[in-house]
Scaffold this active site. Structure first.
Site, PDB file in Angstrom:
ATOM      1  N   ASP A 137       1.814 -17.024   8.044  1.00  0.00           N
ATOM      2  CA  ASP A 137       2.074 -17.593   9.379  1.00  0.00           C
ATOM      3  C   ASP A 137       1.244 -16.893  10.451  1.00  0.00           C
ATOM      4  O   ASP A 137       1.147 -17.374  11.582  1.00  0.00           O
ATOM      5  CB  ASP A 137       3.570 -17.530   9.726  1.00  0.00           C
ATOM      6  N   GLU A 138       0.639 -15.744  10.092  1.00  0.00           N
ATOM      7  CA  GLU A 138      -0.112 -14.976  11.097  1.00  0.00           C
ATOM      8  C   GLU A 138      -1.362 -15.718  11.573  1.00  0.00           C
ATOM      9  O   GLU A 138      -1.928 -15.381  12.607  1.00  0.00           O
ATOM     10  CB  GLU A 138      -0.457 -13.581  10.557  1.00  0.00           C
ATOM     11  N   TYR A 162      -7.162  -9.242   9.645  1.00  0.00           N
ATOM     12  CA  TYR A 162      -6.461  -9.825   8.489  1.00  0.00           C
ATOM     13  C   TYR A 162      -6.197 -11.307   8.718  1.00  0.00           C
ATOM     14  O   TYR A 162      -6.590 -12.157   7.915  1.00  0.00           O
ATOM     15  CB  TYR A 162      -5.137  -9.081   8.230  1.00  0.00           C
ATOM     16  N   LYS A 166      -7.664 -14.732   6.856  1.00  0.00           N
ATOM     17  CA  LYS A 166      -6.821 -15.731   6.177  1.00  0.00           C
ATOM     18  C   LYS A 166      -7.028 -17.109   6.819  1.00  0.00           C
ATOM     19  O   LYS A 166      -7.080 -18.124   6.123  1.00  0.00           O
ATOM     20  CB  LYS A 166      -5.344 -15.330   6.250  1.00  0.00           C
TER      21      LYS A 166
HETATM   22  P1  NAD Z   1      -0.479  -7.507  -1.935  1.00  0.00           P
HETATM   23  O1  NAD Z   1      -1.442  -6.742  -1.102  1.00  0.00           O
HETATM   24  O2  NAD Z   1       0.800  -6.866  -2.335  1.00  0.00           O
HETATM   25  O3  NAD Z   1      -1.193  -7.960  -3.295  1.00  0.00           O
HETATM   26  C1  NAD Z   1      -2.495  -8.472  -3.331  1.00  0.00           C
HETATM   27  C2  NAD Z   1      -2.952  -8.486  -4.789  1.00  0.00           C
HETATM   28  O4  NAD Z   1      -4.275  -9.036  -4.821  1.00  0.00           O
HETATM   29  C3  NAD Z   1      -3.016  -7.105  -5.439  1.00  0.00           C
HETATM   30  O5  NAD Z   1      -2.461  -7.128  -6.728  1.00  0.00           O
HETATM   31  C4  NAD Z   1      -4.516  -6.806  -5.498  1.00  0.00           C
HETATM   32  O6  NAD Z   1      -4.878  -5.972  -6.586  1.00  0.00           O
HETATM   33  C5  NAD Z   1      -5.093  -8.211  -5.653  1.00  0.00           C
HETATM   34  N1  NAD Z   1      -6.477  -8.307  -5.167  1.00  0.00           N
HETATM   35  C6  NAD Z   1      -6.973  -7.861  -3.984  1.00  0.00           C
HETATM   36  N2  NAD Z   1      -8.296  -8.110  -3.914  1.00  0.00           N
HETATM   37  C7  NAD Z   1      -8.635  -8.748  -5.071  1.00  0.00           C
HETATM   38  C8  NAD Z   1      -9.850  -9.281  -5.576  1.00  0.00           C
HETATM   39  N3  NAD Z   1     -10.994  -9.187  -4.893  1.00  0.00           N
HETATM   40  N4  NAD Z   1      -9.822  -9.879  -6.791  1.00  0.00           N
HETATM   41  C9  NAD Z   1      -8.674  -9.969  -7.504  1.00  0.00           C
HETATM   42  N5  NAD Z   1      -7.502  -9.467  -7.073  1.00  0.00           N
HETATM   43  C10 NAD Z   1      -7.479  -8.865  -5.867  1.00  0.00           C
HETATM   44  O7  NAD Z   1      -0.242  -8.863  -1.149  1.00  0.00           O
HETATM   45  P2  NAD Z   1       1.073  -9.751  -1.062  1.00  0.00           P
HETATM   46  O8  NAD Z   1       1.934  -9.245   0.023  1.00  0.00           O
HETATM   47  O9  NAD Z   1       1.637  -9.955  -2.422  1.00  0.00           O
HETATM   48  O10 NAD Z   1       0.438 -11.128  -0.538  1.00  0.00           O
HETATM   49  C11 NAD Z   1      -0.035 -12.100  -1.464  1.00  0.00           C
HETATM   50  C12 NAD Z   1      -0.585 -13.288  -0.694  1.00  0.00           C
HETATM   51  O11 NAD Z   1       0.412 -13.837   0.138  1.00  0.00           O
HETATM   52  C13 NAD Z   1      -1.759 -12.915   0.224  1.00  0.00           C
HETATM   53  O12 NAD Z   1      -2.708 -13.943   0.158  1.00  0.00           O
HETATM   54  C14 NAD Z   1      -1.125 -12.841   1.608  1.00  0.00           C
HETATM   55  O13 NAD Z   1      -2.065 -13.174   2.607  1.00  0.00           O
HETATM   56  C15 NAD Z   1      -0.038 -13.887   1.484  1.00  0.00           C
HETATM   57  N6  NAD Z   1       1.159 -13.664   2.335  1.00  0.00           N
HETATM   58  C16 NAD Z   1       1.782 -12.431   2.346  1.00  0.00           C
HETATM   59  C17 NAD Z   1       2.934 -12.257   3.118  1.00  0.00           C
HETATM   60  C18 NAD Z   1       3.692 -10.948   3.121  1.00  0.00           C
HETATM   61  O14 NAD Z   1       4.644 -10.798   3.900  1.00  0.00           O
HETATM   62  N7  NAD Z   1       3.366  -9.989   2.272  1.00  0.00           N
HETATM   63  C19 NAD Z   1       3.429 -13.326   3.871  1.00  0.00           C
HETATM   64  C20 NAD Z   1       2.757 -14.551   3.834  1.00  0.00           C
HETATM   65  C21 NAD Z   1       1.630 -14.709   3.051  1.00  0.00           C
HETATM   66  P1  TYD Z   2       4.067  -5.086   8.480  1.00  0.00           P
HETATM   67  O1  TYD Z   2       5.126  -4.818   7.457  1.00  0.00           O
HETATM   68  O2  TYD Z   2       2.804  -4.279   8.447  1.00  0.00           O
HETATM   69  O3  TYD Z   2       3.750  -6.638   8.425  1.00  0.00           O
HETATM   70  P2  TYD Z   2       2.883  -7.579   9.468  1.00  0.00           P
HETATM   71  O4  TYD Z   2       2.047  -6.722  10.311  1.00  0.00           O
HETATM   72  O5  TYD Z   2       2.077  -8.404   8.512  1.00  0.00           O
HETATM   73  O6  TYD Z   2       3.896  -8.382  10.252  1.00  0.00           O
HETATM   74  O7  TYD Z   2       4.713  -4.881   9.911  1.00  0.00           O
HETATM   75  C1  TYD Z   2       5.876  -5.603  10.304  1.00  0.00           C
HETATM   76  C2  TYD Z   2       6.151  -5.247  11.756  1.00  0.00           C
HETATM   77  O8  TYD Z   2       6.545  -3.861  11.823  1.00  0.00           O
HETATM   78  C3  TYD Z   2       4.932  -5.362  12.641  1.00  0.00           C
HETATM   79  O9  TYD Z   2       5.356  -5.858  13.929  1.00  0.00           O
HETATM   80  C4  TYD Z   2       4.409  -3.937  12.770  1.00  0.00           C
HETATM   81  C5  TYD Z   2       5.666  -3.109  12.661  1.00  0.00           C
HETATM   82  N1  TYD Z   2       5.507  -1.784  12.002  1.00  0.00           N
HETATM   83  C6  TYD Z   2       6.069  -0.637  12.606  1.00  0.00           C
HETATM   84  O10 TYD Z   2       6.681  -0.708  13.700  1.00  0.00           O
HETATM   85  N2  TYD Z   2       5.937   0.542  11.960  1.00  0.00           N
HETATM   86  C7  TYD Z   2       5.273   0.679  10.770  1.00  0.00           C
HETATM   87  O11 TYD Z   2       5.142   1.810  10.240  1.00  0.00           O
HETATM   88  C8  TYD Z   2       4.716  -0.496  10.169  1.00  0.00           C
HETATM   89  C9  TYD Z   2       3.965  -0.412   8.867  1.00  0.00           C
HETATM   90  C10 TYD Z   2       4.871  -1.699  10.824  1.00  0.00           C
END
Ligand code: NAD
Ligand code: TYD
Length: 357
Positions: A137-138, A162, A166
């Site tokens: 959603d970012e 980031y 995306k």
């Molecule tokens: P994460 O950072 O935990 O995992 C990313 C994975 O991708 C890792 O296992 C890493 O080894 C692999 N990776 C990175 N670069 C690579 C490459 N060049 N080739 C192959 N593998 C590679 O991320 P996540 O939190 O699990 O997020 C997964 C997806 O969901 C991402 O695309 C992210 O943008 C999206 N997303 C995440 C969130 C969230 O809150 N974490 C929310 C919405 C969408």
């Molecule tokens: P984060 O978990 O990094 O996710 P995103 O930036 O993708 O939303 O951060 C969630 C929220 O928490 C964000 O507003 C930044 C804040 N934050 C802190 O206040 N302290 C921290 O140490 C971190 C990692 C994030």
């Protein structure tokens, strides 16, 4: 239902591993997990399913055209679920290069290899093929009002390297659908939390720092709002979209759990008072560890998702409330100290990544 071959990129990461565990545990599909195993990838997150004969692991970089071509040829997938990415905003401020490389060029490479593979498929397999791009959603940027929600038609306005990377990948995926007719679907989800979350993100960082008696860093005033979704609810939504979603469409996924960061941190501290009352030496109250630190550069104030489309069209609803999900999450970290220890044996020790001095 006939078993499908699903190629998941980033399956060793936080959300990818939840998708792989869900596919192996709850469907009869085969999974090919393609992951480069960066600092964020951890095969221990897949221990519950890695012995299953329907699971295969390939250590491959999505930017490697030759290897991705080989994977398509060898495994003949029916569906691609593309999660591999650099995912941490703070790291993208520290060093945007990897985000441009993996999130933009890696996605472009995967699309080109998928297009080549799909173009040459037999008609039946070609009709069923799907490329599901998993996004955030970012990409929509910062919400102004307190009532506004991101819908699938909200204009893109990313703030961080980031989210810009995306957003760029989303545009490229849409262009490959419109121009080359590649059957793509995109999902944009809010902040996830739950088991196996790498402890550089807010929730696991706060849990582990509190247990270690270390400061709990809250950026700025802690009044930023995020819409939290339990990772297993996201994994179910993703598999549903990959199988039943309409080609060319976008689906927003979120839990309508908007919380200020400071409230999230306070909730974790209160849960730990109950679940881990034996605090580190010298700590009377977990909340005493809360430390307000300099704000993140370009910090978005509020994200909130309108998930009514996926609810109406595909019948998905989250099973966890924030209260039930955060309780499960804190308990999971208490019960899985080994996983936490191993994941931190590497170079990252929960230090703040960006140097704002
Ligand atoms: P994460 O950072 O935990 O995992 C990313 C994975 O991708 C890792 O296992 C890493 O080894 C692999 N990776 C990175 N670069 C690579 C490459 N060049 N080739 C192959 N593998 C590679 O991320 P996540 O939190 O699990 O997020 C997964 C997806 O969901 C991402 O695309 C992210 O943008 C999206 N997303 C995440 C969130 C969230 O809150 N974490 C929310 C919405 C969408
Ligand atoms: P984060 O978990 O990094 O996710 P995103 O930036 O993708 O939303 O951060 C969630 C929220 O928490 C964000 O507003 C930044 C804040 N934050 C802190 O206040 N302290 C921290 O140490 C971190 C990692 C994030």
């Amino acid at each position: 239902m006939k078993s499908k071959k699903i190629l998941v990129t980033g399956g060793a990461g936080f959300i990818g591993s939840a998708v792989v565990r869900h596919l192996i545990n709850d469907t009869n599909d085969q999974v090919i997990n393609v992951d480069k195993l960066t600092y964020a990838g951890n095969l221990e997150s897949l221990t519950p399913v890695s012995d299953n004969p329907r699971y295969t692991f390939e250590e491959v970089d999505i930017c490697d055209a030759k290897e991705i071509k080989r994977l398509f040829k060898q495994h003949q997938p029916d569906i691609i679920m593309h999660l591999a990415a650099e995912s941490h905003v703070d790291r993208s401020i520290d060093g945007p290069g990897d985000f441009i490389q993996t999130n933009i060029l890696g996605t472009y490479n995967l699309l080109e290899q998928a297009r080549d593979y799909w173009t040459n498929l037999q008609p039946e397999k070609k009709t069923g093929f799907r490329f599901h791009h998993i996004s955030t959603d970012e990409v929509y940027g910062d919400l102004e009002g307190t009532d506004d929600l991101f819908t699938e038609t909200t204009p893109y306005a990313p703030s961080s390297p980031y989210s810009a990377s995306k957003a760029s990948s989303d545009h490229i995926v849409r262009a490959w659908n419109r121009t080359f007719k590649l059957p793509t679907i995109i999902t944009n989800c809010s902040n996830n939390y739950g088991p196996y979350h790498f402890p550089e993100k807010l929730i696991p960082l706060v849990i582990l720092n509190a247990l270690a008696g270390k400061p709990l860093p809250v950026y700025g005033k802690g009044n930023q709002i995020r819409d939290w979704l339990y990772v297993e609810d996201h994994a179910r939504a993703l598999v549903l979209v990959a199988i039943c979603g309409k080609i060319g469409e976008t689906y927003n996924i979120g839990g309508r759990n908007e919380k200020q960061n400071i409230d999230v941190v306070n909730t974790i501290c209160e849960l730990l008072e109950e679940l881990a009352p034996n605090k580190p030496k010298g700590i009377n109250n977990y909340k005493d560890l809360i430390t307000f630190v300099m704000d993140r550069a370009g910090h978005d104030m509020r994200y909130a998702i309108d998930a009514s489309k996926i609810q109406k069209e595909l019948g998905w609803t989250p099973q966890e409330t924030f209260e039930s999900g955060i309780g499960k999450t804190v308990q999971w970290y208490l019960d899985n100290q080994e996983w936490c220890k191993h994941i931190q044996d590497g170079s990252y020790q929960r230090e703040r990544l960006v140097n704002y001095s």
